[in-house]
Design an enzyme around this catalytic site. Sequence first.
Site, PDB file in Angstrom:
ATOM      1  CG  ASP A 441      28.572  58.724  19.567  1.00 50.27           C
ATOM      2  OD1 ASP A 441      28.206  58.306  18.362  1.00 50.27           O
ATOM      3  OD2 ASP A 441      29.704  58.695  19.489  1.00 50.27           O
ATOM      4  CG  ASP A 505      33.029  59.219  13.503  1.00 49.59           C
ATOM      5  OD1 ASP A 505      32.695  60.147  13.898  1.00 49.59           O
ATOM      6  OD2 ASP A 505      33.132  58.027  14.130  1.00 49.59           O
TER       7      ASP A 505
END
Length: 700
Positions: A441, A505
């Site tokens: 990430d 997301d």
Amino acid sequence: MQKIVHLKSKKHSMIIKVGRVPEILHWGANIAKIDPDLILSTERPISQARLDVDVPLSLCPELGSGHFNAPGIEGHRHGEDWAPVFEMKALTCDEQSASFTLEDTVAKLELLIEVKLDFNSDVVQKRITVKNVADKEYCLGKLSSTLSLPNHANELMTFHGRWCHEFQTQRLSFEHGGFMQENRRGRTSHENFPGLFVGSKGFSEQVGQVWGFHLGWSGNHQLRADVRSDGRRFVQAGELLLSGEVHLKEGEEYQSPWLYATYSNTGLNGISERFHEFVRANIIKFPTKKARPVHLNTWEGIYFDHKPEYIMQMATEAAEMGVERFIIDDGWFIGRDGERAALGDWYLDEKKYPNGLEPVINHVNEQGMEFGLWVEPEMVSEDSNLYRQHPDWVLSLPGYQQPSGRWQYVLDLQNPDCFSYLFDRLNDLLTRYNIGYFKWDMNRELVQPGHHGKPAVHGQTKALYRLFDELRLAHPDVEIESCSSGGGRIDFEILQRTHRFWASDCNDALERQAIQRGMSYFFPPEVMGAHIGPAECHSTNRRHAINMRGVTALSGHMGVELDPVKESAEEKQAFAHYIQLHKQYRDLLHSGRSFRIDPADQSQNIYGVENGEEMLITVCQLAMPNHALPAPLRVRCVEKEATYEVKIVEMPHTSFQLMKQRPQWLDQTLTLSGDNLEEIGVTLPILDPESALIVHLKKM
Ligand code: DGJ
């Protein structure tokens, strides 16, 4: 030196005139042979009230020779040598590649322009290298790749977006002036995807001439498309260099990122087909040929609330649903109880996992699943042991405060101690545990990217690539997902080192329809992470029936993002159903030719994939249908004379609200020929808003 370079691929030609500088004469459909009069027939007139000589729009346009738009190179040597003019010095070429060496003996610079045309995919790659051959340092401001286009390329399609809203598109007229995108976020970014299309007015998914561009780079970039006042036009892309970022000493070079580009005369479908083929053959390197495993990622299921026994229960239920890779997301390492602390401290939190991580991993493996783990190596939280020990490892500018982002800072990967620490921690995790997959990430932008006070996005991006490369060398079987708050780092260069993107997301299926469509122009489905989320989406609070969620996730690299323990038996059965359907068509989805269909009703999104034998088409009704009756689904089959079995393999499970009588064929298998399917089509049911169906075609 030869006067013409003719690069050829399966379907395309790029013809470059070699004069003082190289200049594209043609880039598009295949040209069988160069006519002897080509140079004569393409000679330009000189217009009144302009320069007295013809100025070529070269592969690296120069201010100093009279190109009044964006030059391909900018820089200076203490205020001198700021408008270089080059002369061709050498050329090497074959049918698929050309390297032009140019020199400016006054400014003492050398350019190497490399152009390649991939034979199978028709994708062009271009990059430029500049070398300083003077003993005084050269400060490079810009070095971009330029590709010119014909005048009938007069409409632009560009991308914009933001977190949870990536890959949005807009159309712009391209007759005068132009478009410019500057990305200064230090990562590829949600906002400024480095790609655009230019085409003939009205080009669509299936129709029209289009040229597509993508810069393979994960740092700052500048992307522009300009129409000069003489009508000539070009696209230009390169790294956006911060003031003083690149200084070249004598003999030193700077090499631009690759610009990837291709042409299509079958609309955007022809572009994505070519990019996908290129990516599959040249960019993605899966360690093994295995099918892309279905994921369960724990993030939206449990967030930071990690209890090993509970996670094992999740894993058991995940395996029962057909999940093949189980990934523990954020929250597993020491002190990570929320988003404000602990990044950098890449050691297992033994309070949460008193028996270690091994029992969980073993359990996951015993269920027949691979184990994956989340990391965010480039970051450090202010509240972390790493920051307390090494506050100086942060990318920063001395004398200034910088705003944090998600309460974290970016580590300076050009600092060798910091680099080694990160390599060691990641290497240790991969060595100690049976980890087959990292979800990598990157959750904030680079605000004051200073290394020893100097601008460092370029160096940081290169160092990041090196970190990936070194880890992959040490652990060649490990796969990596590129995630950056969802879709903040999606590009071909990072994909050389990773195997999947977390596209967004946002698991809201309606939003995902647009995001995944935008992404599908460049990236094939097998690298597009797409998960079924819970009925009420965590990022929008919108609710969707399982049909819409399942169908939307099914056509990418599928996964689920929820806590199966908390879901009802009915929902779990439905997840299992979509996972099974995905596996049934996974080979086709992940190796076939993807396409989109121009819908008669703009509130539909229609897309599919085919391999000559089989085809899968999804029709998604995004909003209220435009008319009371839907238009027939017309499908372009590869063979018009062939006969196909046509059946619906997925439909909304609830009763239809807008339809009181279904077409009879919905429950049957039709037998139709290619020409009937293309010219007449099949009648669809009336879909309610935010629902979808899937049709399967099989050649008989
Ligand atoms: C942002 C990612 O995009 C999410 O999927 C999740 O991994 C969180 N970060 C964890 O902090």
